[in-house]
Design a protein around this motif. Structure first.
Motif, PDB file in Angstrom:
ATOM      1  N   GLN A 127      92.739 103.681  94.823  1.00  0.00           N
ATOM      2  CA  GLN A 127      91.363 103.225  94.991  1.00  0.00           C
ATOM      3  C   GLN A 127      91.397 101.836  95.636  1.00  0.00           C
ATOM      4  N   ARG A 128      91.013 101.757  96.912  1.00  0.00           N
ATOM      5  CA  ARG A 128      91.145 100.491  97.654  1.00  0.00           C
ATOM      6  C   ARG A 128      90.322  99.372  97.034  1.00  0.00           C
ATOM      7  N   ALA A 129      89.222  99.714  96.395  1.00  0.00           N
ATOM      8  CA  ALA A 129      88.383  98.671  95.800  1.00  0.00           C
ATOM      9  C   ALA A 129      89.077  97.947  94.655  1.00  0.00           C
ATOM     10  N   SER A 130      90.128  98.551  94.087  1.00  0.00           N
ATOM     11  CA  SER A 130      90.810  97.908  92.965  1.00  0.00           C
ATOM     12  C   SER A 130      91.862  96.903  93.413  1.00  0.00           C
ATOM     13  N   LEU A 131      92.107  96.807  94.706  1.00  0.00           N
ATOM     14  CA  LEU A 131      93.105  95.858  95.196  1.00  0.00           C
ATOM     15  C   LEU A 131      92.603  94.426  95.054  1.00  0.00           C
ATOM     16  N   PRO A 132      93.485  93.472  94.820  1.00  0.00           N
ATOM     17  CA  PRO A 132      93.047  92.070  94.760  1.00  0.00           C
ATOM     18  C   PRO A 132      92.575  91.594  96.138  1.00  0.00           C
ATOM     19  N   ALA A 133      91.543  90.768  96.141  1.00  0.00           N
ATOM     20  CA  ALA A 133      91.000  90.257  97.410  1.00  0.00           C
ATOM     21  C   ALA A 133      91.862  89.106  97.905  1.00  0.00           C
ATOM     22  N   PRO A 134      92.207  89.073  99.197  1.00  0.00           N
ATOM     23  CA  PRO A 134      92.966  87.938  99.728  1.00  0.00           C
ATOM     24  C   PRO A 134      92.208  86.633  99.502  1.00  0.00           C
ATOM     25  N   GLY A 135      92.942  85.592  99.200  1.00  0.00           N
ATOM     26  CA  GLY A 135      92.351  84.288  98.936  1.00  0.00           C
ATOM     27  C   GLY A 135      93.183  83.530  97.917  1.00  0.00           C
ATOM     28  N   PRO A 136      92.701  82.395  97.454  1.00  0.00           N
ATOM     29  CA  PRO A 136      93.460  81.602  96.479  1.00  0.00           C
ATOM     30  C   PRO A 136      93.608  82.330  95.150  1.00  0.00           C
ATOM     31  N   LEU A 137      94.828  82.340  94.628  1.00  0.00           N
ATOM     32  CA  LEU A 137      95.091  82.900  93.304  1.00  0.00           C
ATOM     33  C   LEU A 137      95.230  81.794  92.271  1.00  0.00           C
ATOM     34  N   THR A 138      95.926  80.734  92.644  1.00  0.00           N
ATOM     35  CA  THR A 138      96.022  79.525  91.828  1.00  0.00           C
ATOM     36  C   THR A 138      95.855  78.335  92.763  1.00  0.00           C
ATOM     37  N   TYR A 139      95.948  77.128  92.224  1.00  0.00           N
ATOM     38  CA  TYR A 139      95.780  75.945  93.064  1.00  0.00           C
ATOM     39  C   TYR A 139      96.912  75.782  94.069  1.00  0.00           C
ATOM     40  N   TRP A 140      98.015  76.488  93.854  1.00  0.00           N
ATOM     41  CA  TRP A 140      99.166  76.333  94.758  1.00  0.00           C
ATOM     42  C   TRP A 140      99.583  77.649  95.426  1.00  0.00           C
ATOM     43  N   LEU A 141      98.861  78.742  95.199  1.00  0.00           N
ATOM     44  CA  LEU A 141      99.276  80.049  95.712  1.00  0.00           C
ATOM     45  C   LEU A 141      98.071  80.785  96.300  1.00  0.00           C
ATOM     46  N   ASP A 142      98.257  81.291  97.528  1.00  0.00           N
ATOM     47  CA  ASP A 142      97.233  82.106  98.200  1.00  0.00           C
ATOM     48  C   ASP A 142      97.803  83.485  98.480  1.00  0.00           C
ATOM     49  N   LEU A 143      96.952  84.509  98.344  1.00  0.00           N
ATOM     50  CA  LEU A 143      97.288  85.849  98.835  1.00  0.00           C
ATOM     51  C   LEU A 143      96.709  85.956 100.240  1.00  0.00           C
ATOM     52  N   ARG A 144      97.578  85.957 101.236  1.00  0.00           N
ATOM     53  CA  ARG A 144      97.123  85.925 102.622  1.00  0.00           C
ATOM     54  C   ARG A 144      96.716  87.301 103.142  1.00  0.00           C
ATOM     55  N   ASP A 145      97.460  88.333 102.752  1.00  0.00           N
ATOM     56  CA  ASP A 145      97.192  89.650 103.326  1.00  0.00           C
ATOM     57  C   ASP A 145      97.767  90.725 102.400  1.00  0.00           C
ATOM     58  N   ILE A 146      97.130  91.900 102.431  1.00  0.00           N
ATOM     59  CA  ILE A 146      97.640  93.045 101.674  1.00  0.00           C
ATOM     60  C   ILE A 146      97.400  94.302 102.506  1.00  0.00           C
ATOM     61  N   ALA A 147      98.463  95.087 102.682  1.00  0.00           N
ATOM     62  CA  ALA A 147      98.382  96.335 103.448  1.00  0.00           C
ATOM     63  C   ALA A 147      98.894  97.467 102.570  1.00  0.00           C
ATOM     64  N   VAL A 148      98.355  98.669 102.796  1.00  0.00           N
ATOM     65  CA  VAL A 148      98.661  99.827 101.959  1.00  0.00           C
ATOM     66  C   VAL A 148      99.286 100.913 102.821  1.00  0.00           C
ATOM     67  N   GLU A 149     100.332 101.527 102.292  1.00  0.00           N
ATOM     68  CA  GLU A 149     100.994 102.661 102.943  1.00  0.00           C
ATOM     69  C   GLU A 149     101.105 103.777 101.907  1.00  0.00           C
ATOM     70  N   GLU A 150     100.455 104.893 102.157  1.00  0.00           N
ATOM     71  CA  GLU A 150     100.416 105.984 101.186  1.00  0.00           C
ATOM     72  C   GLU A 150     101.160 107.200 101.713  1.00  0.00           C
ATOM     73  N   ASN A 151     101.990 107.775 100.872  1.00  0.00           N
ATOM     74  CA  ASN A 151     102.708 109.012 101.141  1.00  0.00           C
ATOM     75  C   ASN A 151     102.619 109.886  99.894  1.00  0.00           C
ATOM     76  N   PRO A 152     102.836 111.194 100.014  1.00  0.00           N
ATOM     77  CA  PRO A 152     102.779 112.057  98.817  1.00  0.00           C
ATOM     78  C   PRO A 152     103.742 111.570  97.740  1.00  0.00           C
TER      79      PRO A 152
END
Length: 295
Positions: free
Chosen positions: A53-78
């Motif tokens: 469920q793509r909506a459950s993924l964390p949104a890119p952005g600041p996670l803490t004052y010193w850590l950012d999530l810049r990008d997230i990509a998904v690869e799905e296989n059976p």
């Protein structure tokens, strides 16, 4: 009560079967500095038929004052969901230490004829080794200038070849401009009477009666110099035979001679201006100068 407990145990076992395993892989877990990008791969093994469920993924952005999530990509296989996460650390470490990267959970679902089944996968947190950019207390020097580093040495460039190339290019440009000016009649030159007349016409300025008669005189002089003799209205056919480059201007020249006769011999300057307005005089002289260049 016993039946309820058994039902809960069966549901927990079914949920565990839906998400078989979660594995987090990092290229290296140490040696990161301020501003570095950290690329992480999380593999989720699931039962066949489950999708993320793509909506459950964390949104890119600041996670803490010193850590950012810049990008997230998904690869799905059976049977497998792979997450590619890119973090950026802004931790200004004073010494080498481990910092904690927070985990998160994602939801999965499987749609079947009997309904939709959902499950959660927990991406565990992990640690990252960061290092300082410089030592906490550098070696002390009495002279503050000793903390500075000398400028890097670069080879000395010889400007002479570039200067020569620039001079050659400048000379070529001047020659090309001179050739263009010679062809366009920007400077006075023998054999271009209409070009000189066009320049003189531009210097006249306005459209007064005296200037209009002077403009007609300029065209007369251009015709006379081109033919080497006086050219009158009756001489026009012979002039065009001797100078075929101006043949397409025959009708315009005939109108010019008619206006000239009215202006100089009939004292009907206004009638001449009505039959051959000033803009047509300018345009006709420009066409004669162009035909002169082509000849």
């Amino acid at each position: 009560m016993i039946l309820a407990c058994c039902a809960l145990l069966l549901q927990a076992g079914a949920a565990m079967a839906q998400v078989r395993s979660v594995e987090v892989r990092v290229p290296r877990a140490f040696g990161y500095f301020l501003g570095d990008l950290v690329r992480v791969q999380a593999d989720i093994a699931v039962d066949p038929g489950f999708s993320l469920q793509r909506a459950s993924l964390p949104a890119p952005g600041p996670l803490t004052y010193w850590l950012d999530l810049r990008d997230i990509a998904v690869e799905e296989n059976p049977g497998r969901v792979r997450l590619h996460l890119t973090y950026q650390t802004f931790y200004a470490a004073l010494d080498a230490r481990q910092v904690a990267i927070p985990g998160f959970s994602v939801s999965l679902e499987s749609a079947a004829a009997g309904g939709t089944t959902s499950a959660k996968a927990e991406i565990p947190g992990w640690s990252l080794g960061v290092s300082p950019l410089r030592e906490v207390q550098p070696e002390k020097h009495d002279d503050p200038a000793e903390y500075l580093r000398p400028d890097g040495r670069v080879p000395r460039l010889d400007p002479v070849p570039d200067l020569r190339a620039a001079l050659v290019a400048l000379a070529a440009a001047v020659l090309a401009l001179a050739a263009l000016g010679y062809d366009r009649g920007w400077v006075a030159r023998p054999g271009r009477p209409f070009a000189r007349a066009a320049r003189a016409l531009r210097r006249l300025g306005g459209e007064g009666e005296a200037r209009y008669r002077e403009a007609l005189r300029l065209i007369h002089r251009g015709l006379d110099e081109t033919d080497g003799r006086r050219v009158l209205a009756d001489d026009l056919p012979a002039f065009l035979d001797r100078h075929p480059a101006f043949r397409r201007e025959g009708p315009a020249l005939a109108r010019f001679f008619d206006a000239s006769r009215r202006a100089f011999f009939g004292r009907e300057t206004e009638a001449a201006r009505a039959s051959l307005p000033w803009p047509e005089v300018e345009a006709g002289l420009r066409r004669l100068a162009a035909a002169e260049r082509e000849a």
